[in-house]
Motif scaffolding. Structure first.
Motif, PDB file in Angstrom:
ATOM      1  N   ALA A 112      -5.162   1.632   6.224  1.00 18.24           N
ATOM      2  CA  ALA A 112      -4.326   1.325   5.070  1.00 18.24           C
ATOM      3  C   ALA A 112      -5.078   0.387   4.138  1.00 18.24           C
ATOM      4  O   ALA A 112      -5.737  -0.553   4.589  1.00 18.24           O
ATOM      5  CB  ALA A 112      -3.019   0.682   5.527  1.00 18.24           C
ATOM      6  N   ASN A 113      -5.004   0.641   2.835  1.00 20.29           N
ATOM      7  CA  ASN A 113      -5.622  -0.263   1.870  1.00 20.29           C
ATOM      8  C   ASN A 113      -4.550  -1.159   1.247  1.00 20.29           C
ATOM      9  O   ASN A 113      -3.349  -0.969   1.470  1.00 20.29           O
ATOM     10  CB  ASN A 113      -6.412   0.521   0.817  1.00 20.29           C
ATOM     11  CG  ASN A 113      -5.522   1.386  -0.070  1.00 20.29           C
ATOM     12  OD1 ASN A 113      -4.319   1.157  -0.192  1.00 20.29           O
ATOM     13  ND2 ASN A 113      -6.115   2.387  -0.708  1.00 20.29           N
ATOM     14  N   PRO A 114      -4.958  -2.159   0.462  1.00 21.26           N
ATOM     15  CA  PRO A 114      -3.971  -3.094  -0.107  1.00 21.26           C
ATOM     16  C   PRO A 114      -2.980  -2.447  -1.058  1.00 21.26           C
ATOM     17  O   PRO A 114      -1.927  -3.013  -1.331  1.00 21.26           O
ATOM     18  CB  PRO A 114      -4.859  -4.121  -0.839  1.00 21.26           C
ATOM     19  CG  PRO A 114      -6.180  -4.049  -0.149  1.00 21.26           C
ATOM     20  CD  PRO A 114      -6.338  -2.604   0.238  1.00 21.26           C
ATOM     21  N   VAL A 152      -2.103   5.311  10.897  1.00 18.52           N
ATOM     22  CA  VAL A 152      -2.090   4.313   9.834  1.00 18.52           C
ATOM     23  C   VAL A 152      -0.685   3.730   9.760  1.00 18.52           C
ATOM     24  O   VAL A 152       0.284   4.471   9.583  1.00 18.52           O
ATOM     25  CB  VAL A 152      -2.490   4.908   8.479  1.00 18.52           C
ATOM     26  CG1 VAL A 152      -2.321   3.877   7.373  1.00 18.52           C
ATOM     27  CG2 VAL A 152      -3.923   5.411   8.513  1.00 18.52           C
ATOM     28  N   THR A 153      -0.574   2.425   9.901  1.00 17.87           N
ATOM     29  CA  THR A 153       0.713   1.743   9.820  1.00 17.87           C
ATOM     30  C   THR A 153       0.710   0.817   8.626  1.00 17.87           C
ATOM     31  O   THR A 153      -0.197  -0.010   8.471  1.00 17.87           O
ATOM     32  CB  THR A 153       1.002   0.942  11.105  1.00 17.87           C
ATOM     33  OG1 THR A 153       1.021   1.849  12.218  1.00 17.87           O
ATOM     34  CG2 THR A 153       2.345   0.238  11.007  1.00 17.87           C
ATOM     35  N   LEU A 154       1.706   0.959   7.771  1.00 13.32           N
ATOM     36  CA  LEU A 154       1.813   0.136   6.583  1.00 13.32           C
ATOM     37  C   LEU A 154       2.598  -1.124   6.908  1.00 13.32           C
ATOM     38  O   LEU A 154       3.739  -1.052   7.374  1.00 13.32           O
ATOM     39  CB  LEU A 154       2.514   0.900   5.459  1.00 13.32           C
ATOM     40  CG  LEU A 154       1.791   2.161   4.961  1.00 13.32           C
ATOM     41  CD1 LEU A 154       2.636   2.861   3.924  1.00 13.32           C
ATOM     42  CD2 LEU A 154       0.435   1.809   4.392  1.00 13.32           C
ATOM     43  N   SER A 155       1.992  -2.264   6.693  1.00  8.93           N
ATOM     44  CA  SER A 155       2.675  -3.536   6.867  1.00  8.93           C
ATOM     45  C   SER A 155       3.384  -3.885   5.563  1.00  8.93           C
ATOM     46  O   SER A 155       3.140  -3.274   4.523  1.00  8.93           O
ATOM     47  CB  SER A 155       1.666  -4.625   7.232  1.00  8.93           C
ATOM     48  OG  SER A 155       0.768  -4.819   6.150  1.00  8.93           O
ATOM     49  N   PRO A 156       4.263  -4.898   5.573  1.00  9.52           N
ATOM     50  CA  PRO A 156       4.915  -5.294   4.319  1.00  9.52           C
ATOM     51  C   PRO A 156       3.916  -5.671   3.233  1.00  9.52           C
ATOM     52  O   PRO A 156       4.186  -5.526   2.054  1.00  9.52           O
ATOM     53  CB  PRO A 156       5.764  -6.504   4.740  1.00  9.52           C
ATOM     54  CG  PRO A 156       6.048  -6.276   6.185  1.00  9.52           C
ATOM     55  CD  PRO A 156       4.801  -5.607   6.722  1.00  9.52           C
ATOM     56  N   GLN A 157       2.716  -6.143   3.645  1.00  9.13           N
ATOM     57  CA  GLN A 157       1.727  -6.546   2.658  1.00  9.13           C
ATOM     58  C   GLN A 157       1.067  -5.354   1.964  1.00  9.13           C
ATOM     59  O   GLN A 157       0.570  -5.468   0.869  1.00  9.13           O
ATOM     60  CB  GLN A 157       0.639  -7.412   3.311  1.00  9.13           C
ATOM     61  CG  GLN A 157       1.114  -8.799   3.721  1.00  9.13           C
ATOM     62  CD  GLN A 157       1.984  -8.773   4.953  1.00  9.13           C
ATOM     63  OE1 GLN A 157       1.845  -7.877   5.796  1.00  9.13           O
ATOM     64  NE2 GLN A 157       2.890  -9.729   5.064  1.00  9.13           N
ATOM     65  N   ASN A 158       1.043  -4.188   2.633  1.00 12.64           N
ATOM     66  CA  ASN A 158       0.414  -3.037   1.981  1.00 12.64           C
ATOM     67  C   ASN A 158       1.368  -1.852   1.897  1.00 12.64           C
ATOM     68  O   ASN A 158       0.943  -0.714   1.849  1.00 12.64           O
ATOM     69  CB  ASN A 158      -0.884  -2.637   2.683  1.00 12.64           C
ATOM     70  CG  ASN A 158      -0.658  -2.274   4.146  1.00 12.64           C
ATOM     71  OD1 ASN A 158       0.450  -1.921   4.541  1.00 12.64           O
ATOM     72  ND2 ASN A 158      -1.701  -2.350   4.948  1.00 12.64           N
TER      73      ASN A 158
END
Length: 448
Positions: free
Chosen positions: A281-283, A366-372
């Motif tokens: 995952a990217n920003p 790929v897991t998206l965190s709240p930051q990305n």
């Protein structure tokens, strides 16, 4: 993969394999229960075409042991996805001492897989040495070396190699061979576990204690095996005390039909070798995929990027034909998924050649965190209002541009704003295609 059964006692027996391996991982447990003395199954002298195997008794026993049968599974180290979606992998690690080690799995599994471990070496002649496991998740597990009770505080004489095998808990068919992987609970009392698959007589069976609820050293013994049921119990040694009661543990198992020693293989007839496949995952909340192949890729050969929410149901995302870069030896490809699934997305590559032959890659997660987490514009196309969601806190300065670079921000007043969503009034914006520019990037939308 190759499976079989061996008859053995306390002396080393050599098992000759039908197939030749490059980096074989051998799982050979549990032993049968012809002799009542406790045993640890030892694997040693692993080569590409054979391995040695014997039985060790604990310190308080006499050493010699009657003949027991042990089923084995030999897997080529690596990670594999079969055409029906079954994921499995095998690997090795070095262990020195009796401490726990965390092993990262190579695949992103949709649920906790069945995991099997076995000591692969006998480099320092440490008797009654076996493995214990705990804390398995979809991405990792822990493993340690364990000795009989009276010596379990004494570290082994030197480092040994541990092999592991992980496979999805499911029923299915590998290379036309029926299999079942799952788990059941067991303690010191014999438990009968029925299979759900319709196996033929002569199936092969391996198992590992997958939890560490009871701290006393323990192995699993198999008292019976038919094509419908396996019977087993947890066997504590009595080298330190006479007590053999044990807390309930989870046992992972793998059962598979006998394939006449022919082996089970993931067919990969393609001329072009996939050397690597990575996803992250990217920003900006996108999933970046990169993979590398050997050089001789032709225009008629291409990749289909597939995505899944659960590593089971797959959808086609894009077809990639042109490489991002060529070198003298390698071809590199790249694709960015700007609309990954919320939470976790699984990705795989379907490699297709002009001849029609194809192969699947390993699966990446790929897991998206709240930051990305992805920023989302809706509705798109828009008419009177446009909303942006997916950010947390202040998203920073935002501007509106048309396709020729004219700034229309002054014609798009902010209508409402919360911590996670902003809405603009588009009634003064002429129809057309526009860019919403943020510090994190730009999002395209259509005003109707």
């Amino acid at each position: 993969m190759e499976t079989g059964v061996a008859a053995l006692d306390h002396t080393t027996t050599t098992v000759n394999l039908t197939n030749a391996f490059q980096s074989p991982v051998v799982i050979a447990r549990p032993a049968s229960y012809n002799g009542s003395h406790e045993v640890a199954v030892r694997v040693k002298n692993v080569t590409s075409t054979s391995f040695g195997i014997s039985l060790d008794e604990p310190l308080n026993r006499d050493g010699p042991h009657t003949t027991e049968t042990v089923h084995y599974t030999v897997i080529e180290a690596g990670a594999y996805t079969f055409p029906d979606g079954t994921m499995l992998e095998a690997g090795t690690l070095s262990a020195n001492g009796l401490g726990w080690q965390t092993v990262s799995l190579q695949m992103g599994y949709p649920a906790v897989p069945a995991i099997f471990t076995h000591v692969q070496t006998d480099s320092f002649a440490t008797p009654f040495l076996h493995t214990r496991q705990r804390n398995a998740t979809t991405t990792q597990f822990q493993v340690k070396l364990e000795r009989d009770e009276v010596r379990n505080s004494n570290a082994p004489n030197g480092p040994e190699q541990i092999g592991y095998f992980a496979i999805q808990k499911k029923t299915g068919v590998l290379d036309s061979v029926v299999f079942e992987a799952g788990s059941f609970s067991a303690d010191e009392v014999v438990v009968n576990h029925p299979f759900t698959q319709n196996f033929a007589p002569g199936l092969h069976f391996i198992a590992s204690v997958a939890t560490y609820n009871g701290g006393n050293p323990v192995t699993i013994r198999r008292t019976g095996l038919t094509n419908t049921t396996v019977s087993s119990f947890l066997d504590e040694d009595t080298s330190n005390d006479s007590e053999t009661n044990h807390l309930l543990e989870t046992v992972d198992f793998f059962a598979i039909d006998n394939n006449g020693s022919a082996g089970i293989f993931l067919r990969n007839p393609l001329a072009i070798e996939l050397l690597s496949f990575e996803a992250r995952a990217n920003p900006q909340g996108e999933a970046e995929l990169n993979w590398t192949t050997t050089l001789a890729i032709e225009p008629s050969e291409y990749f289909v990027v597939e995505r899944s929410p659960d590593a089971w149901d797959w959808e086609e995302v894009v077809i990639v034909r042109e490489p991002a870069q060529r070198t003298l030896r390698l071809v590199r490809f790249a694709f960015t998924d700007d609309s990954p699934l919320p939470g976790t997305s699984f990705y795989r590559l379907r490699q297709i050649e002009l001849s029609g032959l194809e192969a699947l890659s390993s699966i990446r997660q790929v897991t998206l965190s709240p930051q990305n987490a992805p920023l989302i514009l809706f509705p798109n196309p828009a008419t009177s209002t446009l909303s942006l969601t997916g950010f947390g806190g202040d998203p920073g300065p935002i501007e509106f541009y048309n396709l020729i670079g004219q700034n229309w921000t002054g014609r798009v007043p902010l209508r409402s704003q919360s911590r996670t969503e902003m809405t603009w009034d588009l009634t003064r914006l002429p129809p057309g295609t526009y860019w919403l520019k943020l510090p994190q990037g730009a999002l395209k939308f259509i005003k109707q």
